[in-house]
Design a protein around this motif. Structure first.
Motif, PDB file in Angstrom:
ATOM      1  N   UNK A   7     -49.135 -34.349  74.320  1.00  0.00           N
ATOM      2  CA  UNK A   7     -48.715 -35.060  75.530  1.00  0.00           C
ATOM      3  C   UNK A   7     -47.284 -35.546  75.348  1.00  0.00           C
ATOM      4  N   UNK A   8     -46.398 -35.076  76.204  1.00  0.00           N
ATOM      5  CA  UNK A   8     -44.990 -35.487  76.168  1.00  0.00           C
ATOM      6  C   UNK A   8     -44.725 -36.420  77.343  1.00  0.00           C
ATOM      7  N   UNK A   9     -44.085 -37.541  77.060  1.00  0.00           N
ATOM      8  CA  UNK A   9     -43.817 -38.543  78.093  1.00  0.00           C
ATOM      9  C   UNK A   9     -42.337 -38.880  78.158  1.00  0.00           C
ATOM     10  N   UNK A  10     -41.696 -38.511  79.280  1.00  0.00           N
ATOM     11  CA  UNK A  10     -40.319 -38.937  79.598  1.00  0.00           C
ATOM     12  C   UNK A  10     -39.321 -38.584  78.500  1.00  0.00           C
ATOM     13  N   UNK A  11     -39.364 -37.310  78.069  1.00  0.00           N
ATOM     14  CA  UNK A  11     -38.504 -36.862  76.978  1.00  0.00           C
ATOM     15  C   UNK A  11     -37.054 -36.746  77.454  1.00  0.00           C
ATOM     16  N   UNK A  12     -36.149 -37.282  76.638  1.00  0.00           N
ATOM     17  CA  UNK A  12     -34.709 -37.155  76.869  1.00  0.00           C
ATOM     18  C   UNK A  12     -34.088 -36.597  75.585  1.00  0.00           C
ATOM     19  N   UNK A  13     -33.209 -35.578  75.740  1.00  0.00           N
ATOM     20  CA  UNK A  13     -32.524 -35.022  74.580  1.00  0.00           C
ATOM     21  C   UNK A  13     -31.072 -34.753  74.925  1.00  0.00           C
ATOM     22  N   UNK A  14     -30.161 -35.345  74.137  1.00  0.00           N
ATOM     23  CA  UNK A  14     -28.724 -35.142  74.294  1.00  0.00           C
ATOM     24  C   UNK A  14     -28.186 -34.381  73.086  1.00  0.00           C
ATOM     25  N   UNK A  15     -27.210 -33.509  73.332  1.00  0.00           N
ATOM     26  CA  UNK A  15     -26.510 -32.803  72.267  1.00  0.00           C
ATOM     27  C   UNK A  15     -25.027 -33.112  72.369  1.00  0.00           C
ATOM     28  N   UNK A  16     -24.411 -33.406  71.238  1.00  0.00           N
ATOM     29  CA  UNK A  16     -22.973 -33.618  71.216  1.00  0.00           C
ATOM     30  C   UNK A  16     -22.273 -32.270  71.323  1.00  0.00           C
ATOM     31  N   UNK A  20     -13.436 -36.121  70.382  1.00  0.00           N
ATOM     32  CA  UNK A  20     -11.983 -36.327  70.407  1.00  0.00           C
ATOM     33  C   UNK A  20     -11.697 -37.756  69.963  1.00  0.00           C
ATOM     34  N   UNK A  21     -11.221 -37.895  68.707  1.00  0.00           N
ATOM     35  CA  UNK A  21     -11.000 -39.224  68.159  1.00  0.00           C
ATOM     36  C   UNK A  21     -12.317 -39.966  68.069  1.00  0.00           C
ATOM     37  N   UNK A  22     -12.366 -41.145  68.694  1.00  0.00           N
ATOM     38  CA  UNK A  22     -13.591 -41.934  68.682  1.00  0.00           C
ATOM     39  C   UNK A  22     -14.492 -41.626  69.866  1.00  0.00           C
ATOM     40  N   UNK A  23     -14.019 -40.766  70.770  1.00  0.00           N
ATOM     41  CA  UNK A  23     -14.794 -40.436  71.966  1.00  0.00           C
ATOM     42  C   UNK A  23     -15.656 -39.203  71.704  1.00  0.00           C
ATOM     43  N   UNK A  24     -16.902 -39.291  72.103  1.00  0.00           N
ATOM     44  CA  UNK A  24     -17.824 -38.168  71.954  1.00  0.00           C
ATOM     45  C   UNK A  24     -18.320 -37.750  73.335  1.00  0.00           C
ATOM     46  N   UNK A  25     -18.388 -36.446  73.521  1.00  0.00           N
ATOM     47  CA  UNK A  25     -18.897 -35.933  74.785  1.00  0.00           C
ATOM     48  C   UNK A  25     -20.242 -35.265  74.539  1.00  0.00           C
ATOM     49  N   UNK A  26     -21.213 -35.623  75.343  1.00  0.00           N
ATOM     50  CA  UNK A  26     -22.566 -35.106  75.170  1.00  0.00           C
ATOM     51  C   UNK A  26     -23.041 -34.401  76.427  1.00  0.00           C
ATOM     52  N   UNK A  27     -23.944 -33.442  76.223  1.00  0.00           N
ATOM     53  CA  UNK A  27     -24.659 -32.835  77.343  1.00  0.00           C
ATOM     54  C   UNK A  27     -26.114 -33.267  77.253  1.00  0.00           C
ATOM     55  N   UNK A  66     -36.200 -36.087  69.822  1.00  0.00           N
ATOM     56  CA  UNK A  66     -35.816 -36.599  71.139  1.00  0.00           C
ATOM     57  C   UNK A  66     -35.019 -37.889  71.008  1.00  0.00           C
ATOM     58  N   UNK A  67     -34.061 -38.084  71.927  1.00  0.00           N
ATOM     59  CA  UNK A  67     -33.306 -39.335  71.975  1.00  0.00           C
ATOM     60  C   UNK A  67     -34.124 -40.463  72.590  1.00  0.00           C
ATOM     61  N   UNK A 283     -24.779 -34.338  81.981  1.00  0.00           N
ATOM     62  CA  UNK A 283     -24.413 -35.292  80.936  1.00  0.00           C
ATOM     63  C   UNK A 283     -25.222 -36.569  81.133  1.00  0.00           C
ATOM     64  N   UNK A 284     -25.180 -37.483  80.166  1.00  0.00           N
ATOM     65  CA  UNK A 284     -25.886 -38.755  80.351  1.00  0.00           C
ATOM     66  C   UNK A 284     -25.380 -39.562  81.544  1.00  0.00           C
ATOM     67  N   UNK A 285     -24.201 -39.217  82.059  1.00  0.00           N
ATOM     68  CA  UNK A 285     -23.628 -39.959  83.196  1.00  0.00           C
ATOM     69  C   UNK A 285     -23.810 -39.237  84.535  1.00  0.00           C
ATOM     70  N   UNK A 286     -24.418 -38.052  84.526  1.00  0.00           N
ATOM     71  CA  UNK A 286     -24.605 -37.301  85.770  1.00  0.00           C
ATOM     72  C   UNK A 286     -25.600 -38.015  86.675  1.00  0.00           C
ATOM     73  N   UNK A 287     -25.421 -37.805  87.969  1.00  0.00           N
ATOM     74  CA  UNK A 287     -26.283 -38.459  88.942  1.00  0.00           C
ATOM     75  C   UNK A 287     -26.877 -37.433  89.899  1.00  0.00           C
TER      76      UNK A 287
END
Length: 324
Positions: A7-16, A20-27, A66-67, A283-287
């Motif tokens: 049973x999987x519940x509300x799985x979230x997974x992000x990949x880097x 760039x420097x201290x900034x990371x971009x994830x999908x 999973x995240x 991305x984590x910020x997509x709407x």
């Protein structure tokens, strides 16, 4: 229906994907994905390439973590399986069949080695019992004569035979869950049905819970009682296979079903051109709804909010504002 084995519940997974420097971009590969696997039943996960299908299976197989969200095996969080003994216990019960049957096998070892090794690794049999057990398992998956097949190397087998060896390894450790990641996509059309029939037999005779990952709705309907339609990491529609395929309610499911070849339909009569568009990088910020850019029913609400889950019946669910 019996309690789900997975049973999987509300799985979230992000990949880097970049740094760039201290900034990371994830999908965001998976976003709020839930499903259940039951013994003796198959769940087909369908969708285009990049929809997150394989990531789902790899999280269940503990190849990715999973995240957020939770995966339960027999109502126990799979993250609790720590240490060699517990990991072996889990992996003996949850096994994967990969897309490339040749790449899954070591070319320098015999078929006997490939089937015997998991038996020894999981302490299923002693060495003097191995020969008979390996040959018995090879016979179960239709690799006859088993004694001759056991002495061969992967390059001496056909693609279909190699995939049967991979399935045999699942049988060897007594797996209760099979995660099949497009197991027939690299095989000739003429032998795909044999592999699907073998999986169907294992599902019913061994009481296996099965996840069948595919882009082919026709084979999903053939093998699976349940189906989940994924797009850009989101489960958009799921439920009883026949109900979802015969009465698709999400525009993306309708698009997939309309793309299945129909010899009675004119090749110029489709509507796919109306719904072409770029597949978004989520991305984590997509709407909003991930399908908004390709949907002919899109509204401003679709672009701003992820649709809630709507129960159309006890066995049919959809994420779409058309039904909320």
């Amino acid at each position: 229906m019996q309690t789900a084995i997975i049973e999987a519940n509300n799985i979230v997974k992000d990949f880097e994907i970049s740094r760039q420097g201290l900034q990371r971009k994830s999908m965001r590969a998976l976003n709020d994905v839930s499903f259940k696997l039951h013994k003796g039943r198959a769940l087909a996960i369908v969708g285009e390439s990049g929809s997150g299908k394989s990531t789902v299976a790899k999280i269940v197989a503990k190849m990715h973590k999973a995240n957020a969200g939770q995966v339960l095996f027999n109502q126990r969080d799979i993250n609790e399986f720590k240490g060699r003994k517990a990991e072996l216990e889990y992996r003996s019960n949850v096994q994967m069949v990969f897309q490339d049957p040749f790449g899954s096998l070591n070319p320098v070892h015999t078929i006997f080695h490939h089937v015997a090794r998991p038996l020894l690794l999981h302490n299923k049999f002693s060495k003097h019992e191995l020969r008979d057990k390996v040959e018995f398992i090879l016979e179960q998956v239709g690799l006859n004569p088993a004694s001759e097949t056991a002495q061969k190397y992967p390059h001496q087998l056909s693609g279909g035979q190699r995939q049967r060896v991979n399935i045999a390894r699942n049988l060897a450790v007594g797996a209760q869950v099979m995660l099949a990641d497009e197991p027939t996509s690299m095989l000739d059309v003429s032998i795909r049905l044999g592999i699907l029939n073998l999986m169907e037999e294992m599902k019913s005779e061994q009481d296996l819970a099965m996840m069948y990952i595919t882009h082919d709705i026709a084979t999903a309907r053939y093998l699976a009682e349940d189906i989940g339609v994924m797009y850009v990491g989101h489960m958009l529609e799921w439920g009883d296979t026949d109900e979802v395929i015969h009465h698709p309610q999400h525009p993306y499911t309708q698009l997939l079903v309309s793309a299945v070849p129909n010899p009675e339909q004119s090749i110029h009569g489709g509507t796919l051109a109306e719904e072409r568009g770029e597949i978004p990088l989520w991305t984590p910020h997509s709407r909003g709804c991930p399908f908004a850019g390709r949907c002919k029913h899109v509204s401003e609400q679709c672009r701003q909010q992820l649709p809630p889950v709507v129960a159309l019946s006890e066995r049919h669910f959809v994420r779409c504002f058309l039904h909320s």
